[in-house]
Motif scaffolding. Structure first.
Motif, PDB file in Angstrom:
ATOM      1  N   ILE A 115       0.830  -1.210   0.000  1.00  0.00           N
ATOM      2  CA  ILE A 115       0.000   0.000   0.000  1.00  0.00           C
ATOM      3  C   ILE A 115       0.864   1.259   0.000  1.00  0.00           C
ATOM      4  O   ILE A 115       0.706   2.148  -0.850  1.00  0.00           O
ATOM      5  CB  ILE A 115      -0.952  -0.006   1.210  1.00  0.00           C
ATOM      6  CG1 ILE A 115      -2.002  -1.108   1.039  1.00  0.00           C
ATOM      7  CG2 ILE A 115      -1.637   1.356   1.369  1.00  0.00           C
ATOM      8  CD1 ILE A 115      -2.893  -1.305   2.238  1.00  0.00           C
ATOM      9  N   GLU A 116       1.789   1.354   0.955  1.00  0.00           N
ATOM     10  CA  GLU A 116       2.547   2.597   1.090  1.00  0.00           C
ATOM     11  C   GLU A 116       3.487   2.834  -0.087  1.00  0.00           C
ATOM     12  O   GLU A 116       3.632   3.966  -0.554  1.00  0.00           O
ATOM     13  CB  GLU A 116       3.310   2.599   2.410  1.00  0.00           C
ATOM     14  CG  GLU A 116       2.395   2.681   3.630  1.00  0.00           C
ATOM     15  CD  GLU A 116       3.166   2.886   4.922  1.00  0.00           C
ATOM     16  OE1 GLU A 116       3.835   3.928   5.056  1.00  0.00           O
ATOM     17  OE2 GLU A 116       3.107   1.993   5.791  1.00  0.00           O
ATOM     18  N   SER A 117       4.126   1.776  -0.590  1.00  0.00           N
ATOM     19  CA  SER A 117       5.057   1.978  -1.707  1.00  0.00           C
ATOM     20  C   SER A 117       4.321   2.414  -2.967  1.00  0.00           C
ATOM     21  O   SER A 117       4.819   3.245  -3.735  1.00  0.00           O
ATOM     22  CB  SER A 117       5.854   0.697  -1.973  1.00  0.00           C
ATOM     23  OG  SER A 117       4.998  -0.367  -2.357  1.00  0.00           O
ATOM     24  N   ASN A 118       3.117   1.876  -3.180  1.00  0.00           N
ATOM     25  CA  ASN A 118       2.364   2.246  -4.375  1.00  0.00           C
ATOM     26  C   ASN A 118       1.703   3.614  -4.259  1.00  0.00           C
ATOM     27  O   ASN A 118       1.260   4.174  -5.264  1.00  0.00           O
ATOM     28  CB  ASN A 118       1.309   1.179  -4.677  1.00  0.00           C
ATOM     29  CG  ASN A 118       1.907  -0.050  -5.338  1.00  0.00           C
ATOM     30  OD1 ASN A 118       2.333  -0.006  -6.480  1.00  0.00           O
ATOM     31  ND2 ASN A 118       1.974  -1.143  -4.605  1.00  0.00           N
ATOM     32  N   LEU A 119       1.643   4.151  -3.051  1.00  0.00           N
ATOM     33  CA  LEU A 119       1.096   5.498  -2.862  1.00  0.00           C
ATOM     34  C   LEU A 119       2.157   6.582  -3.003  1.00  0.00           C
ATOM     35  O   LEU A 119       1.819   7.763  -3.109  1.00  0.00           O
ATOM     36  CB  LEU A 119       0.464   5.616  -1.472  1.00  0.00           C
ATOM     37  CG  LEU A 119      -0.931   5.035  -1.271  1.00  0.00           C
ATOM     38  CD1 LEU A 119      -1.359   5.223   0.178  1.00  0.00           C
ATOM     39  CD2 LEU A 119      -1.943   5.694  -2.196  1.00  0.00           C
ATOM     40  N   LEU A 120       3.421   6.196  -2.998  1.00  0.00           N
ATOM     41  CA  LEU A 120       4.488   7.193  -2.941  1.00  0.00           C
ATOM     42  C   LEU A 120       4.435   8.196  -4.090  1.00  0.00           C
ATOM     43  O   LEU A 120       4.706   9.385  -3.894  1.00  0.00           O
ATOM     44  CB  LEU A 120       5.854   6.504  -2.915  1.00  0.00           C
ATOM     45  CG  LEU A 120       6.302   5.983  -1.550  1.00  0.00           C
ATOM     46  CD1 LEU A 120       7.583   5.181  -1.686  1.00  0.00           C
ATOM     47  CD2 LEU A 120       6.496   7.139  -0.572  1.00  0.00           C
ATOM     48  N   ARG A 165      -2.154  10.028   4.178  1.00  0.00           N
ATOM     49  CA  ARG A 165      -3.084  11.150   4.009  1.00  0.00           C
ATOM     50  C   ARG A 165      -2.589  12.107   2.931  1.00  0.00           C
ATOM     51  O   ARG A 165      -3.384  12.658   2.157  1.00  0.00           O
ATOM     52  CB  ARG A 165      -3.256  11.888   5.330  1.00  0.00           C
ATOM     53  CG  ARG A 165      -4.320  12.987   5.279  1.00  0.00           C
ATOM     54  CD  ARG A 165      -4.431  13.749   6.585  1.00  0.00           C
ATOM     55  NE  ARG A 165      -4.764  12.859   7.680  1.00  0.00           N
ATOM     56  CZ  ARG A 165      -3.965  12.588   8.704  1.00  0.00           C
ATOM     57  NH1 ARG A 165      -2.757  13.140   8.773  1.00  0.00           N
ATOM     58  NH2 ARG A 165      -4.336  11.777   9.663  1.00  0.00           N
ATOM     59  N   ALA A 166      -1.276  12.303   2.873  1.00  0.00           N
ATOM     60  CA  ALA A 166      -0.704  13.232   1.896  1.00  0.00           C
ATOM     61  C   ALA A 166      -0.921  12.766   0.461  1.00  0.00           C
ATOM     62  O   ALA A 166      -0.872  13.569  -0.471  1.00  0.00           O
ATOM     63  CB  ALA A 166       0.788  13.417   2.165  1.00  0.00           C
ATOM     64  N   LYS A 170      -8.924   9.518  -0.158  1.00  0.00           N
ATOM     65  CA  LYS A 170      -9.620   9.299   1.105  1.00  0.00           C
ATOM     66  C   LYS A 170     -10.086   7.856   1.281  1.00  0.00           C
ATOM     67  O   LYS A 170     -10.211   7.376   2.413  1.00  0.00           O
ATOM     68  CB  LYS A 170     -10.798  10.266   1.234  1.00  0.00           C
ATOM     69  CG  LYS A 170     -10.361  11.714   1.430  1.00  0.00           C
ATOM     70  CD  LYS A 170     -11.522  12.612   1.757  1.00  0.00           C
ATOM     71  CE  LYS A 170     -11.053  14.043   1.992  1.00  0.00           C
ATOM     72  NZ  LYS A 170     -10.186  14.134   3.188  1.00  0.00           N
ATOM     73  N   ILE A 171     -10.348   7.159   0.195  1.00  0.00           N
ATOM     74  CA  ILE A 171     -10.767   5.757   0.321  1.00  0.00           C
ATOM     75  C   ILE A 171      -9.612   4.915   0.856  1.00  0.00           C
ATOM     76  O   ILE A 171      -9.782   4.105   1.778  1.00  0.00           O
ATOM     77  CB  ILE A 171     -11.265   5.215  -1.034  1.00  0.00           C
ATOM     78  CG1 ILE A 171     -12.539   5.955  -1.452  1.00  0.00           C
ATOM     79  CG2 ILE A 171     -11.529   3.712  -0.947  1.00  0.00           C
ATOM     80  CD1 ILE A 171     -13.055   5.575  -2.818  1.00  0.00           C
ATOM     81  N   ILE A 172      -8.428   5.111   0.290  1.00  0.00           N
ATOM     82  CA  ILE A 172      -7.267   4.363   0.778  1.00  0.00           C
ATOM     83  C   ILE A 172      -6.928   4.796   2.199  1.00  0.00           C
ATOM     84  O   ILE A 172      -6.562   3.969   3.042  1.00  0.00           O
ATOM     85  CB  ILE A 172      -6.067   4.556  -0.165  1.00  0.00           C
ATOM     86  CG1 ILE A 172      -6.378   3.924  -1.522  1.00  0.00           C
ATOM     87  CG2 ILE A 172      -4.804   3.939   0.430  1.00  0.00           C
ATOM     88  CD1 ILE A 172      -5.304   4.092  -2.557  1.00  0.00           C
ATOM     89  N   GLU A 173      -7.065   6.084   2.487  1.00  0.00           N
ATOM     90  CA  GLU A 173      -6.822   6.555   3.847  1.00  0.00           C
ATOM     91  C   GLU A 173      -7.762   5.865   4.831  1.00  0.00           C
ATOM     92  O   GLU A 173      -7.353   5.456   5.926  1.00  0.00           O
ATOM     93  CB  GLU A 173      -7.017   8.071   3.923  1.00  0.00           C
ATOM     94  CG  GLU A 173      -6.729   8.654   5.296  1.00  0.00           C
ATOM     95  CD  GLU A 173      -7.002  10.144   5.372  1.00  0.00           C
ATOM     96  OE1 GLU A 173      -7.036  10.670   6.501  1.00  0.00           O
ATOM     97  OE2 GLU A 173      -7.200  10.780   4.315  1.00  0.00           O
ATOM     98  N   LEU A 180      -2.510   0.797   9.861  1.00  0.00           N
ATOM     99  CA  LEU A 180      -1.663   1.735  10.595  1.00  0.00           C
ATOM    100  C   LEU A 180      -2.071   1.893  12.049  1.00  0.00           C
ATOM    101  O   LEU A 180      -1.215   1.984  12.933  1.00  0.00           O
ATOM    102  CB  LEU A 180      -1.665   3.089   9.885  1.00  0.00           C
ATOM    103  CG  LEU A 180      -1.124   3.062   8.448  1.00  0.00           C
ATOM    104  CD1 LEU A 180      -1.161   4.452   7.838  1.00  0.00           C
ATOM    105  CD2 LEU A 180       0.295   2.511   8.419  1.00  0.00           C
ATOM    106  N   GLU A 181      -3.366   1.945  12.321  1.00  0.00           N
ATOM    107  CA  GLU A 181      -3.812   2.130  13.702  1.00  0.00           C
ATOM    108  C   GLU A 181      -3.988   0.798  14.428  1.00  0.00           C
ATOM    109  O   GLU A 181      -3.858   0.730  15.645  1.00  0.00           O
ATOM    110  CB  GLU A 181      -5.136   2.901  13.732  1.00  0.00           C
ATOM    111  CG  GLU A 181      -5.046   4.310  13.190  1.00  0.00           C
ATOM    112  CD  GLU A 181      -4.263   5.238  14.103  1.00  0.00           C
ATOM    113  OE1 GLU A 181      -4.030   4.879  15.266  1.00  0.00           O
ATOM    114  OE2 GLU A 181      -3.891   6.330  13.638  1.00  0.00           O
ATOM    115  N   GLY A 182      -4.293  -0.254  13.673  1.00  0.00           N
ATOM    116  CA  GLY A 182      -4.555  -1.536  14.308  1.00  0.00           C
ATOM    117  C   GLY A 182      -3.389  -2.495  14.280  1.00  0.00           C
ATOM    118  O   GLY A 182      -2.976  -3.022  15.313  1.00  0.00           O
TER     119      GLY A 182
END
Length: 252
Positions: A115-120, A165-166, A170-173, A180-182
């Protein structure tokens, strides 16, 4: 009022009313910030007593679906949930699935990396000065030697949540709250005794520098380094746990 009421049987009437109102809210027939009819009007509509209606409304309030307001303009209103409130509702089921063995540290690492790498690319392009300020604040807390272990973990979560968030989706967030929280704190808890704080600070610092410079290649490399380090920590922690289990199973 844009919802129809079904007939109610005496048994569990408050539960049935709660379910009908909840469906009306979820399906958009009762909209955010819309005022519900009064208790007396609902009691007449459903053919039940006001205490039964009151119990149904309490159930809805407990789910954060409605809120009460006092005064001349008071009443019960449909809640407008924030993205954070909605996302946090995903955390408890994720924790339960993890505790039951459905998710392990390797799966958590893999999902986060995907998820995070593809959002970069989006994060580099769309990040704002406010995003950088939030990331820097989290990094400052990570860098502080006085930060306790729990606060260090929370600061790392805030850093990565700010990154997501950056990216501006919003759907992915929303869905990222599960990770991230769990789940991220669980992974960090497993390996915190093995982690090198200074190395984690350096890895996050490199990531922030790349985002500040809008350098996608550098951001991808910085995140890959971070993800690899986390994978290494989790693998080492799991190996230690398995070794202790094997030692405990040996006959005296």
């Amino acid at each position: 009022m844009l919802f129809a009421s079904d007939s109610i049987v005496t048994e569990s009437a408050s539960k049935q009313i709660e379910e009908q109102l909840r469906r009306a809210i979820q399906e958009g027939r009762l909209r955010a910030d819309e005022q519900l009819p009064t208790e007396a009007e609902l009691a007449e509509r459903f053919g039940v007593s006001r205490p039964t209606i009151r119990e149904a409304l309490k159930r809805l309030a407990a789910q954060n679906l409605i809120r009460s307001k006092r005064g001349p303009a008071g009443g019960n209103f449909v809640n407008r949930p924030s993205l954070e409130e909605a996302g946090m509702n995903l955390v408890t089921p994720a924790l339960l699935l993890t505790s039951s063995g459905e998710f392990d540290a390797a799966a958590i690492c893999e999902a986060r990396s995907l998820i995070e790498s593809n959002l970069l690319a989006f994060t580099v392009q769309r990040r704002t000065d406010d995003d950088l300020t939030e990331l820097q604040a989290a990094l400052d807390e990570l860098s502080d030697p006085a930060t306790a272990n729990g606060a260090f973990c929370a600061a790392e979560v805030r850093f990565h949540r700010a990154m997501v968030r950056a990216a501006g989706n919003k759907i992915i967030e929303y869905f990222s709250y599960t990770l991230l929280e769990g789940l991220q704190p669980i992974g960090n808890l497993i390996s915190y005794k093995l982690q090198d704080r200074q190395q984690l600070v350096a890895l996050h610092g490199a990531l922030l520098d790349a985002l500040r410079a809008r350098d996608l290649a550098a951001a991808q490399q910085a995140f890959a380094n971070y993800a690899q380090y986390r994978h290494t920590l989790y693998d080492a922690a799991v190996s230690q746990y398995q070794e202790r289990g094997a030692e405990g199973a040996e006959p005296a």
